[in-house]
Write a protein that holds these residues in place. Structure first.
Motif, mmCIF file in Angstrom:
data_model
loop_
_atom_site.group_PDB
_atom_site.id
_atom_site.type_symbol
_atom_site.label_atom_id
_atom_site.label_comp_id
_atom_site.label_asym_id
_atom_site.label_seq_id
_atom_site.Cartn_x
_atom_site.Cartn_y
_atom_site.Cartn_z
ATOM 1 N N MET A 1 1.366 14.357 -0.071
ATOM 2 C CA MET A 1 0.613 13.046 -0.650
ATOM 3 C C MET A 1 1.331 12.028 -0.675
ATOM 4 N N THR A 2 0.897 11.078 -0.208
ATOM 5 C CA THR A 2 1.554 9.704 -0.046
ATOM 6 C C THR A 2 1.199 8.914 -1.072
ATOM 7 N N THR A 3 2.224 8.276 -1.958
ATOM 8 C CA THR A 3 2.205 7.612 -3.001
ATOM 9 C C THR A 3 2.491 6.117 -2.799
ATOM 10 N N ALA A 4 2.580 5.809 -1.395
ATOM 11 C CA ALA A 4 2.689 4.378 -1.149
ATOM 12 C C ALA A 4 1.431 3.705 -1.504
ATOM 13 N N ILE A 5 1.363 2.169 -2.059
ATOM 14 C CA ILE A 5 0.511 1.352 -2.546
ATOM 15 C C ILE A 5 -0.331 1.033 -1.328
ATOM 16 N N ILE A 6 0.466 0.474 -0.411
ATOM 17 C CA ILE A 6 -0.204 -0.053 0.950
ATOM 18 C C ILE A 6 0.023 1.363 1.987
ATOM 19 N N LYS A 7 -1.055 1.614 2.335
ATOM 20 C CA LYS A 7 -1.037 2.764 3.457
ATOM 21 C C LYS A 7 -0.827 2.352 4.971
ATOM 22 N N PRO A 8 -0.119 2.871 5.579
ATOM 23 C CA PRO A 8 -0.137 2.292 7.219
ATOM 24 C C PRO A 8 -1.178 2.652 8.035
ATOM 25 N N GLN A 9 -2.450 1.830 7.623
ATOM 26 C CA GLN A 9 -3.351 1.879 8.374
ATOM 27 C C GLN A 9 -4.209 0.694 8.445
ATOM 28 N N TRP A 10 -5.171 0.454 9.311
ATOM 29 C CA TRP A 10 -5.939 -0.891 9.435
ATOM 30 C C TRP A 10 -6.846 -1.093 8.247
ATOM 31 N N SER A 11 -6.663 -1.820 7.408
ATOM 32 C CA SER A 11 -7.511 -2.018 6.079
ATOM 33 C C SER A 11 -7.489 -3.529 6.083
ATOM 34 N N PRO A 12 -8.495 -3.995 5.372
ATOM 35 C CA PRO A 12 -8.378 -5.486 5.031
ATOM 36 C C PRO A 12 -7.191 -6.040 4.532
ATOM 37 N N LEU A 13 -6.516 -5.252 3.418
ATOM 38 C CA LEU A 13 -5.532 -5.579 2.905
ATOM 39 C C LEU A 13 -4.270 -5.568 3.642
ATOM 40 N N THR A 14 -3.833 -4.728 4.546
ATOM 41 C CA THR A 14 -2.973 -4.760 5.467
ATOM 42 C C THR A 14 -3.001 -5.804 6.655
ATOM 43 N N ILE A 15 -4.283 -6.004 6.937
ATOM 44 C CA ILE A 15 -4.492 -6.834 7.892
ATOM 45 C C ILE A 15 -4.260 -8.490 7.348
ATOM 46 N N ALA A 16 -4.855 -8.644 6.155
ATOM 47 C CA ALA A 16 -4.236 -9.803 5.632
ATOM 48 C C ALA A 16 -3.040 -10.202 5.254
ATOM 49 N N LEU A 17 -2.162 -9.077 4.981
ATOM 50 C CA LEU A 17 -0.647 -9.221 4.731
ATOM 51 C C LEU A 17 -0.109 -9.511 6.003
ATOM 52 N N MET A 18 -0.464 -9.017 7.237
ATOM 53 C CA MET A 18 0.106 -9.219 8.363
ATOM 54 C C MET A 18 -0.155 -10.555 8.864
ATOM 55 N N VAL A 19 -1.343 -11.052 8.493
ATOM 56 C CA VAL A 19 -1.728 -12.559 8.894
ATOM 57 C C VAL A 19 -0.753 -13.386 7.991
ATOM 58 N N MET A 20 -0.699 -13.302 6.868
ATOM 59 C CA MET A 20 0.010 -14.007 5.921
ATOM 60 C C MET A 20 1.508 -13.885 6.352
ATOM 61 N N GLY A 21 1.956 -12.793 6.566
ATOM 62 C CA GLY A 21 3.280 -12.647 7.217
ATOM 63 C C GLY A 21 3.569 -13.477 8.579
ATOM 64 N N PHE A 22 2.849 -13.511 9.352
ATOM 65 C CA PHE A 22 2.906 -14.210 10.412
ATOM 66 C C PHE A 22 2.768 -15.649 10.231
ATOM 67 N N ILE A 23 2.182 -16.119 9.143
ATOM 68 C CA ILE A 23 2.236 -17.553 8.929
ATOM 69 C C ILE A 23 3.332 -18.042 8.143
ATOM 70 N N VAL A 24 3.717 -17.295 7.039
ATOM 71 C CA VAL A 24 5.028 -17.538 6.300
ATOM 72 C C VAL A 24 6.075 -17.379 7.200
ATOM 73 N N PHE A 25 6.361 -16.176 7.803
ATOM 74 C CA PHE A 25 7.633 -16.098 8.547
ATOM 75 C C PHE A 25 7.397 -15.040 9.671
ATOM 76 N N TRP A 26 7.340 -15.353 10.732
ATOM 77 C CA TRP A 26 6.847 -14.336 12.068
ATOM 78 C C TRP A 26 7.524 -13.089 11.865
ATOM 79 N N PRO A 27 8.699 -12.938 11.703
ATOM 80 C CA PRO A 27 9.375 -11.649 11.842
ATOM 81 C C PRO A 27 8.447 -10.521 10.571
ATOM 82 N N LEU A 28 8.283 -11.316 9.604
ATOM 83 C CA LEU A 28 7.708 -10.584 8.572
ATOM 84 C C LEU A 28 6.418 -10.031 9.002
ATOM 85 N N GLY A 29 5.715 -10.900 9.699
ATOM 86 C CA GLY A 29 4.187 -10.330 10.267
ATOM 87 C C GLY A 29 4.490 -9.262 11.296
ATOM 88 N N LEU A 30 5.469 -9.416 11.978
ATOM 89 C CA LEU A 30 5.806 -8.286 13.096
ATOM 90 C C LEU A 30 6.107 -7.006 12.323
#
Length: 164
Positions: A1-30
């Motif tokens: 059982m995975t206890t991670a808050i953010i699961k490694p899957q395509w979800s609106p939350l992970t997509i939003a975090l990825m986009v925000m990461g690219f906006i703030v600092f591109w290596p973070l989005g990567l």
């Protein structure tokens, strides 16, 4: 059982975090994108991530992905084990190198020809411009035939003999 808050899957939350990461600092989005794509391989635990890394490193250093008996050569090939074939291959590679050198020389000659052609074209256009410019200057400075000895025209005080 995975206890991670953010699961490694395509979800609106992970997509939003990825986009925000690219906006703030591109290596973070990567990094977020990498987590989405390959996070399940690690399973969320450092032990699994380390074992996955060790497995990949062992594969790279073991040489299983290389061809057996081949040594590093100029073209990534070594001896095939057949001397006649090796001689044939070296002759063909030499021929190809000579052909490549000949083609490179032709490319250089063509570039030189085009540069000279462009210079000649530029020179012709410049000469045409200068001739047009000189022609218009000469026409401006020389007196017109109608103005030469015509007393009816006033030439703004120049060559006016005060003849009333």
């Amino acid at each position: 059982m995975t206890t991670a808050i953010i699961k490694p899957q395509w979800s609106p939350l992970t997509i939003a975090l990825m986009v925000m990461g690219f906006i703030v600092f591109w290596p973070l989005g990567l990094a977020v994108l990498g987590y989405i794509l390959w996070g399940e391989k690690f399973g969320g635990s450092p032990e699994k991530a380390q074992s996955y890394f060790n497995k990949g490193r062992a594969w790279c250093t073991s040489g299983k992905h290389r061809h057996h008996g081949w040594q590093n050569h100029r073209y990534g090939m070594g001896s095939s084990g057949n001397a006649a074939f090796d001689d044939y291959r070296s002759e063909q590679l030499k021929r190809l190198e000579e052909e490549r050198a000949r083609l490179d020389a032709e490319i250089e000659e063509f570039h030189e020809y085009m540069a000279n052609l462009n210079k000649a074209k530029d020179r012709e256009e410049f000469d045409r411009f200068m001739n047009d410019r000189r022609g218009s200057r000469q026409g401006y400075t020389e007196p017109k035939p109608d103005d030469h000895n015509n007393g009816d025209h006033n030439n703004n005080g120049w060559n006016n003999n005060n003849n009333g």
